[in-house]
Design a protein around this motif. Structure first.
Motif, PDB file in Angstrom:
ATOM      1  N   GLU A  79       0.815  -1.221   0.000  1.00 24.78           N
ATOM      2  CA  GLU A  79       0.000   0.000   0.000  1.00 24.78           C
ATOM      3  C   GLU A  79       0.843   1.263   0.000  1.00 24.78           C
ATOM      4  OE1 GLU A  79      -0.949   0.445   4.741  1.00 24.78           O
ATOM      5  OE2 GLU A  79      -2.282  -0.787   3.542  1.00 24.78           O
ATOM      6  N   GLY A  80       2.128   1.159   0.289  1.00 35.54           N
ATOM      7  CA  GLY A  80       3.006   2.318   0.291  1.00 35.54           C
ATOM      8  C   GLY A  80       3.523   2.718  -1.074  1.00 35.54           C
ATOM      9  N   TRP A  81       3.198   1.933  -2.108  1.00 33.59           N
ATOM     10  CA  TRP A  81       3.685   2.215  -3.465  1.00 33.59           C
ATOM     11  C   TRP A  81       3.022   3.467  -4.009  1.00 33.59           C
ATOM     12  CZ3 TRP A  81       7.743   0.799  -6.062  1.00 33.59           C
ATOM     13  CH2 TRP A  81       7.806   1.000  -7.444  1.00 33.59           C
ATOM     14  N   ILE A  82       3.820   4.366  -4.562  1.00 33.00           N
ATOM     15  CA  ILE A  82       3.332   5.606  -5.170  1.00 33.00           C
ATOM     16  C   ILE A  82       3.860   5.631  -6.606  1.00 33.00           C
ATOM     17  CG2 ILE A  82       3.277   8.131  -5.027  1.00 33.00           C
ATOM     18  CD1 ILE A  82       4.031   7.796  -2.012  1.00 33.00           C
ATOM     19  N   PRO A  83       3.035   5.249  -7.587  1.00 37.97           N
ATOM     20  CA  PRO A  83       3.524   5.146  -8.967  1.00 37.97           C
ATOM     21  C   PRO A  83       4.181   6.425  -9.494  1.00 37.97           C
ATOM     22  CG  PRO A  83       1.352   4.169  -8.788  1.00 37.97           C
ATOM     23  CD  PRO A  83       1.636   4.841  -7.464  1.00 37.97           C
ATOM     24  N   GLU A  84       3.683   7.581  -9.069  1.00 34.68           N
ATOM     25  CA  GLU A  84       4.243   8.855  -9.546  1.00 34.68           C
ATOM     26  C   GLU A  84       5.675   9.075  -9.066  1.00 34.68           C
ATOM     27  OE1 GLU A  84      -0.016   8.790  -9.065  1.00 34.68           O
ATOM     28  OE2 GLU A  84       1.444   8.903  -7.452  1.00 34.68           O
ATOM     29  N   LEU A  85       6.103   8.312  -8.073  1.00 33.71           N
ATOM     30  CA  LEU A  85       7.443   8.485  -7.524  1.00 33.71           C
ATOM     31  C   LEU A  85       8.351   7.292  -7.813  1.00 33.71           C
ATOM     32  CD1 LEU A  85       6.587  10.201  -4.127  1.00 33.71           C
ATOM     33  CD2 LEU A  85       7.234  11.264  -6.306  1.00 33.71           C
ATOM     34  N   SER A  86       8.031   6.559  -8.867  1.00 35.97           N
ATOM     35  CA  SER A  86       8.898   5.505  -9.374  1.00 35.97           C
ATOM     36  C   SER A  86       9.376   5.972 -10.745  1.00 35.97           C
ATOM     37  CB  SER A  86       8.151   4.176  -9.479  1.00 35.97           C
ATOM     38  OG  SER A  86       9.027   3.173  -9.944  1.00 35.97           O
ATOM     39  N   LEU A  87      10.618   6.421 -10.801  1.00 36.10           N
ATOM     40  CA  LEU A  87      11.153   7.072 -11.994  1.00 36.10           C
ATOM     41  C   LEU A  87      12.292   6.269 -12.604  1.00 36.10           C
ATOM     42  CD1 LEU A  87      11.380  10.717 -10.583  1.00 36.10           C
ATOM     43  CD2 LEU A  87       9.442   9.622 -11.733  1.00 36.10           C
TER      44      LEU A  87
ATOM     45  N   GLY B  69      22.423   8.880 -11.436  1.00 34.58           N
ATOM     46  CA  GLY B  69      21.893   8.825 -10.071  1.00 34.58           C
ATOM     47  C   GLY B  69      21.542  10.202  -9.548  1.00 34.58           C
ATOM     48  N   SER B  70      22.397  11.170  -9.794  1.00 34.18           N
ATOM     49  CA  SER B  70      22.132  12.540  -9.352  1.00 34.18           C
ATOM     50  C   SER B  70      20.863  13.088  -9.987  1.00 34.18           C
ATOM     51  CB  SER B  70      23.314  13.455  -9.696  1.00 34.18           C
ATOM     52  OG  SER B  70      24.456  13.087  -8.961  1.00 34.18           O
ATOM     53  N   ALA B  71      20.704  12.863 -11.282  1.00 34.19           N
ATOM     54  CA  ALA B  71      19.503  13.344 -11.977  1.00 34.19           C
ATOM     55  C   ALA B  71      18.255  12.697 -11.397  1.00 34.19           C
ATOM     56  CB  ALA B  71      19.615  13.057 -13.475  1.00 34.19           C
ATOM     57  N   LEU B  72      18.325  11.408 -11.087  1.00 31.36           N
ATOM     58  CA  LEU B  72      17.173  10.716 -10.515  1.00 31.36           C
ATOM     59  C   LEU B  72      16.820  11.248  -9.129  1.00 31.36           C
ATOM     60  CD1 LEU B  72      17.962   7.103 -11.717  1.00 31.36           C
ATOM     61  CD2 LEU B  72      15.897   8.414 -12.276  1.00 31.36           C
ATOM     62  N   VAL B  73      17.818  11.510  -8.294  1.00 34.03           N
ATOM     63  CA  VAL B  73      17.546  12.055  -6.963  1.00 34.03           C
ATOM     64  C   VAL B  73      16.896  13.426  -7.085  1.00 34.03           C
ATOM     65  CG1 VAL B  73      18.552  12.859  -4.788  1.00 34.03           C
ATOM     66  CG2 VAL B  73      19.334  10.711  -5.806  1.00 34.03           C
ATOM     67  N   HIS B  74      17.469  14.297  -7.908  1.00 37.50           N
ATOM     68  CA  HIS B  74      16.865  15.622  -8.112  1.00 37.50           C
ATOM     69  C   HIS B  74      15.410  15.496  -8.569  1.00 37.50           C
ATOM     70  CE1 HIS B  74      20.180  18.344  -7.376  1.00 37.50           C
ATOM     71  NE2 HIS B  74      20.966  17.698  -8.223  1.00 37.50           N
ATOM     72  N   ALA B  75      15.163  14.607  -9.517  1.00 41.92           N
ATOM     73  CA  ALA B  75      13.815  14.467 -10.079  1.00 41.92           C
ATOM     74  C   ALA B  75      12.817  13.929  -9.069  1.00 41.92           C
ATOM     75  CB  ALA B  75      13.857  13.566 -11.316  1.00 41.92           C
ATOM     76  N   VAL B  76      13.191  12.903  -8.307  1.00 39.28           N
ATOM     77  CA  VAL B  76      12.225  12.312  -7.377  1.00 39.28           C
ATOM     78  C   VAL B  76      11.950  13.256  -6.208  1.00 39.28           C
ATOM     79  CG1 VAL B  76      13.706  10.918  -5.824  1.00 39.28           C
ATOM     80  CG2 VAL B  76      11.436  10.087  -6.511  1.00 39.28           C
ATOM     81  N   VAL B  77      12.953  14.001  -5.762  1.00 38.92           N
ATOM     82  CA  VAL B  77      12.714  14.981  -4.690  1.00 38.92           C
ATOM     83  C   VAL B  77      11.815  16.106  -5.203  1.00 38.92           C
ATOM     84  CG1 VAL B  77      13.809  16.705  -3.192  1.00 38.92           C
ATOM     85  CG2 VAL B  77      14.783  14.410  -3.374  1.00 38.92           C
TER      86      VAL B  77
END
Length: 175
Positions: A47-55, A98-106
């Motif tokens: 239930e903790g899955w948030i599709p919008e935050l899986s990039l 990895g840096s781009a992914l962290v920036h994007a998900v935050v």
């Protein structure tokens, strides 16, 4: 490189890049499949899955070369996010994926109105994204021995961040 939401068709490649990224990290050397692979599978079903935050980060042929996820967590019952796993295919590591992914998900978390993101990771890497030892934000790690490796980033534009004991989504507790 392009960043986008994970699609169902990405799952086999995300599993493969996660396995490759974590194959030699954190005790996985003796495992057939790194623990992060079944963790991702379990997170997708919880239930903790948030599709919008899986990039995913994809190459020019739209193949995933990196993946990050944030799932629902809480701080003493107040909603928060847990970041991770973050994986980059070995041949694309140290190139900014990895840096781009962290920036994007935050940024996506902040756009959703979230107030706090927490993670377990290397302070030298995550500090450049505004993460700091969790106790500086009044957040207690699930495991005391994590010390400075358990970090938080308050998204203060969305209101005050919760304080108290952090709890990841259920599948993290089954590791």
């Amino acid at each position: 490189m392009l960043l986008r939401r994970e699609a169902p068709t990405d799952l086999p490649e995300v599993r493969a890049l996660t396995a490759a990224a974590f194959a030699t990290i954190g005790g996985n050397e003796n495992r057939e499949v790194p623990v992060e692979v079944p963790l991702l599978d379990a997170l997708r079903d919880c239930e903790g899955w948030i599709p919008e935050l899986s990039l995913v980060a994809v190459d020019a042929e739209d193949r995933p070369i990196g993946h990050v996820v944030c799932t629902r967590a809480d701080v003493d019952g107040v909603p928060a996010l847990g970041l991770g796993p973050l994986g980059v295919a070995p041949e694309h590591q140290r190139g900014g994926v990895g840096s781009a992914l962290v920036h994007a998900v935050v940024a996506a978390a902040e756009a959703r109105g979230e107030t706090l993101v927490a993670l377990l990771g290397e302070p030298a890497f995550y500090g450049r994204f505004g993460f700091r030892v969790s106790t500086a934000d009044g957040v207690t790690a699930p495991e005391a021995e994590w010390g400075a490796y358990f970090q938080t980033r308050a998204l203060s534009a969305n209101g005050p961040a919760p304080q108290g004991r952090f709890r990841y989504a259920g599948p993290f507790g089954e590791l």
